[in-house]
Structures are given as C-alpha cells and as structure tokens.
Design an enzyme around this catalytic site. Structure first.
Site, PDB file in Angstrom:
ATOM      1  N   HIS A 126     -20.310 -68.866  39.957  1.00 19.50           N
ATOM      2  CA  HIS A 126     -18.849 -68.947  40.117  1.00 19.50           C
ATOM      3  C   HIS A 126     -18.440 -69.622  41.422  1.00 19.50           C
ATOM      4  O   HIS A 126     -17.252 -69.897  41.623  1.00 19.50           O
ATOM      5  CB  HIS A 126     -18.225 -67.548  40.065  1.00 19.50           C
ATOM      6  CG  HIS A 126     -18.371 -66.858  38.741  1.00 19.50           C
ATOM      7  ND1 HIS A 126     -17.901 -67.403  37.568  1.00 19.50           N
ATOM      8  CD2 HIS A 126     -18.949 -65.676  38.398  1.00 19.50           C
ATOM      9  CE1 HIS A 126     -18.183 -66.581  36.554  1.00 19.50           C
ATOM     10  NE2 HIS A 126     -18.824 -65.532  37.036  1.00 19.50           N
ATOM     11  N   ASP A 178     -25.153 -66.950  31.160  1.00 21.37           N
ATOM     12  CA  ASP A 178     -24.456 -65.746  31.649  1.00 21.37           C
ATOM     13  C   ASP A 178     -23.242 -65.487  30.734  1.00 21.37           C
ATOM     14  O   ASP A 178     -22.723 -66.417  30.107  1.00 21.37           O
ATOM     15  CB  ASP A 178     -23.992 -65.993  33.086  1.00 21.37           C
ATOM     16  CG  ASP A 178     -23.358 -64.773  33.745  1.00 21.37           C
ATOM     17  OD1 ASP A 178     -24.075 -64.047  34.459  1.00 21.37           O
ATOM     18  OD2 ASP A 178     -22.133 -64.544  33.551  1.00 21.37           O
ATOM     19  N   HIS A 205     -20.278 -64.936  31.562  1.00 21.42           N
ATOM     20  CA  HIS A 205     -19.083 -65.604  32.097  1.00 21.42           C
ATOM     21  C   HIS A 205     -19.315 -67.106  32.265  1.00 21.42           C
ATOM     22  O   HIS A 205     -20.430 -67.538  32.570  1.00 21.42           O
ATOM     23  CB  HIS A 205     -18.729 -65.013  33.466  1.00 21.42           C
ATOM     24  CG  HIS A 205     -18.551 -63.528  33.453  1.00 21.42           C
ATOM     25  ND1 HIS A 205     -19.566 -62.647  33.780  1.00 21.42           N
ATOM     26  CD2 HIS A 205     -17.477 -62.765  33.141  1.00 21.42           C
ATOM     27  CE1 HIS A 205     -19.118 -61.397  33.689  1.00 21.42           C
ATOM     28  NE2 HIS A 205     -17.852 -61.439  33.289  1.00 21.42           N
ATOM     29  N   ASP A 259     -25.638 -60.113  31.419  1.00 21.97           N
ATOM     30  CA  ASP A 259     -24.377 -59.403  31.135  1.00 21.97           C
ATOM     31  C   ASP A 259     -23.864 -59.691  29.726  1.00 21.97           C
ATOM     32  O   ASP A 259     -22.789 -59.219  29.345  1.00 21.97           O
ATOM     33  CB  ASP A 259     -23.308 -59.668  32.209  1.00 21.97           C
ATOM     34  CG  ASP A 259     -23.202 -61.108  32.640  1.00 21.97           C
ATOM     35  OD1 ASP A 259     -23.871 -61.976  32.034  1.00 21.97           O
ATOM     36  OD2 ASP A 259     -22.444 -61.386  33.598  1.00 21.97           O
TER      37      ASP A 259
HETATM   38  N1  Q9C Z   1     -11.532 -57.177  35.445  1.00 23.00           N
HETATM   39  C1  Q9C Z   1     -21.137 -62.752  37.333  1.00 23.00           C
HETATM   40  O1  Q9C Z   1     -21.517 -62.233  36.297  1.00 23.00           O
HETATM   41  N2  Q9C Z   1     -14.824 -59.397  37.910  1.00 23.00           N
HETATM   42  N3  Q9C Z   1     -19.926 -62.511  37.837  1.00 23.00           N
HETATM   43  C2  Q9C Z   1     -13.885 -59.547  36.881  1.00 23.00           C
HETATM   44  C3  Q9C Z   1     -12.316 -58.353  35.548  1.00 23.00           C
HETATM   45  C4  Q9C Z   1     -15.620 -60.547  38.173  1.00 23.00           C
HETATM   46  C5  Q9C Z   1     -19.011 -61.633  37.174  1.00 23.00           C
HETATM   47  C6  Q9C Z   1     -12.913 -58.463  36.926  1.00 23.00           C
HETATM   48  C7  Q9C Z   1     -16.725 -60.731  37.195  1.00 23.00           C
HETATM   49  C8  Q9C Z   1     -17.659 -61.766  37.731  1.00 23.00           C
HETATM   50  C9  Q9C Z   1     -22.035 -63.632  38.102  1.00 23.00           C
HETATM   51 ZN    ZN Z   2     -21.512 -62.959  34.458  1.00 20.31          ZN
END
Ligand code: Q9C
Ligand code: ZN
Length: 334
Positions: free
Chosen positions: A154, A190, A192, A279
């Site tokens: 990210h 991933d 996301h 995830d």
């Molecule tokens: N309510 C990775 O898996 N939080 N990052 C989102 C939503 C951030 C995850 C909050 C999620 C990022 C690398």
């Molecule tokens: Zn992620």
C-alpha cells in the site's frame, strides 16, 4: 527455499489503529512473524544492501519524513504513536513548513498506519529482506521468500498507508531491473489491492503489475484497483486488475488467477515477484474471501507452473493462529 528475515523487523509495534471508527488493537502485530516462523524452515538474516535501492523507489523527502516522524511527534509533546488526521485534499496546496501534524497528512493515505518509535529501523531491514530474496533468485535460486513485516504494497512513492511504510516488492523489483533484468512481473494476491505498487509502476513498460483482490467498491483501499485502471504512457496495458466479490472461494479465484497467469506468460518476464497476503483466508478478521488452508497449495502450484524464477514477498494476513500454516501451504508449491 531460502527465507530472509531480520530480527529488527520486530521493533515496529504500534499500539492501536482506527478501524471502522473505533480504536482497536493493531492488527499487523509482531506475533504474525512468530506464527509463520513456527511453520517454516530457519530464516537467514539479509545482508545490508544500503539505502540506495530504497531511494530508487521512494522520494528523498518522504524517506526523510519516515526517519524523523516519530521523534518529531514526541518533540511536539505528543504521547503515543504519530498518526495523521488532516489531509491536503480538496484543492489544498502542498505547503511545507515543518509542522509534523501537517506532514503526516502530506505523506499518508489513511489513519490506520501509525509511526512508532522504531518504525524506520524495522522498515529498513524489512526492505533488506526483500532485496536479499530477489538477490538470491538473481543468483540462481529457483525461488526465495522474504518474511516481510510490516507489509509494503500500500506504500506509494511518497506516502504510507494500509500498515505499509516502504514498498518492499517495488524496491525488490527495481533492484532486479537495476541488476539487468529486462522485464519483471509482479503478481499481487493479497486480499487488498496493491495501490502503492500500482502507483510506483503506473507509467512503466518494463514492470507488469497484476492484482487479484476484493472489489474496491466494497473494500479498502476504495480509490484504486478498479478494472478500468490500465496504466499510462509506456505503462499503458501493464497494469491489470481483477476485482473479486466478497465471498469469493477457490474455484472462482482460480478462474481469475488463470487469466492473470496467461497475461504474465504473454509478457515473457525474466523474473516473477509475488505479493503474498494470507488475508484471503476464510477466517481472516478484517477480510471476506473464502480461501482455506489447503487452497493456498493449489494457488501456489498454479503460479509455480509458470516455471519462472520467483521471489515471494509477504504482505498481509491477520488470522494469526492460522497464518503460519497458510503461508507454509503456499510456499510448499515452490
Ligand atoms: N475498516 C494489508 O493487508 N485497514 N493491509 C482498513 C477498514 C487497513 C491491510 C480499515 C487494511 C490494510 C497489507
Ligand atoms: Zn491485505
């Protein structure tokens, strides 16, 4: 398979995050590493490749911000971790006047990615682990794994977000290009979308970025990862997104994966880098796919069948107890 990890990656320990409007325990914990290490072979410490490969991806002012943010926050009299709360969007000017609160907004994309006392040290050695994995593959290993934590995909050229500070896989990809590789493919699995990696290589014809992820219409990071995003300039056609609905299970996942793999074959890369996040797991506490432990071996085997030299870079995965088994299941196919 060689696995790279530096103990200093554990020094980054933010206390909490803003999650759906509530303060919650930080999901991206050092315990994730413990779970993975229990399930895999012994790790090797990376050598120090220096800051050069990091500076080849991230801007000097952003790196300066990362190194000093936690101290500046403390010097401003704040207790706790540094975290942004005002962003220079909606037609504001990118002003610079040395106020840490303002810089946090300038260099971040969300409020779920705090800077703690040792974040820079952890992120630095984390990037070295990613570089070491790609270096091992360039040296003739069929595959290698970087146990990266904090994750990286990210983080953009000049911003942090999504638990990410330095974009480990982008740093590794650029390192490979600078070492003489002509074409590098990045496959991001991933849950996301890997917005930072996409932004970094948006206009690049020598790096193919492909991501399978939860549809950003329902899921973080919302503003990237839609299927009409294809790159620009030399990069046109070298960004490819496969947004998938919540509830996606292995059969539908493999259909999208087959399309992604066919685009990688067409590109004929010298090297494949994988952003691996577990995830997508059915029991992940912040995600909504239906991938199970045994499915990771299938996904890994599909990808390994490309027959390309491959460096695997760890990204997300927050079901800590199952994280080791899921990661080991994926790695076993290589
Ligand atoms: N309510 C990775 O898996 N939080 N990052 C989102 C939503 C951030 C995850 C909050 C999620 C990022 C690398
Ligand atoms: Zn992620």
């Amino acid at each position: 398979m060689r696995i790279f990890f530096d103990e200093r990656q554990l020094l980054h320990v933010p206390a909490r995050e803003l999650h759906n409007g509530d303060w919650t325990d930080y999901a991206e914990t050092p315990a994730r590493v413990g779970s993975i290490r229990k399930a895999i072979d012994a790790v090797l410490a990376p050598r120090d490749f220096g800051e050069g490969p990091i500076a080849a991806v991230h801007s000097p002012d952003y790196l300066d911000f990362l190194k000093h943010a936690a101290n500046r926050w403390r010097d401003a009299g704040r207790t706790g971790d540094a975290i942004g709360y005002v962003w220079p969007v909606v037609r504001r000017r990118p002003l610079k006047f040395g106020r840490i609160d303002a810089d946090l907004g300038q260099y971040s994309m969300d409020a779920s990615t705090p800077l703690a006392a040792e974040t820079w040290t952890a992120a630095y050695w984390n990037a070295q682990s990613a570089i070491a994995a790609v270096d091992a593959v360039l040296g003739g290993e069929r595959s290698a794994f970087a146990l990266c934590r904090p994750p990286g995909h990210h983080a953009g050229p000049d911003y942090l977000g999504g638990y990410c500070y330095l974009n480990n896989i982008a740093i590794a990809a650029q390192f490979a290009i600078d070492a003489g590789q002509k074409r590098v493919a990045i496959l991001d699995v991933d849950y996301h979308h890997g917005n930072g990696t996409q932004d970094i290589f948006w206009e690049r014809g020598d790096v193919l970025f492909i991501s399978l992820h939860a549809d950003p219409v329902t899921d973080y990071p919302f503003y990237w990862g839609h299927k009409d995003e294809h790159g620009e300039g030399d990069g046109t056609g070298h960004t490819l997104n496969f947004p998938l609905p919540r509830g996606t299970a292995i059969d539908a996942y493999r259909v999208a994966l087959a399309n992604a793999l066919s685009a990688i074959r067409t590109f004929e890369p010298d090297l494949l880098l994988i952003s691996f996040g577990a995830d997508t797991f059915a029991d992940d506490p912040i995600s909504f796919f239906q991938i199970h432990t045994k499915d990771y071996a299938v996904i890994g085997a599909d990808i390994a069948a490309l027959g390309l030299p491959t460096a695997i870079i760890m990204e997300g995965g927050y079901a800590v107890d199952a994280l080791g088994e899921n990661t080991a299941s994926f790695l076993a196919s290589f």
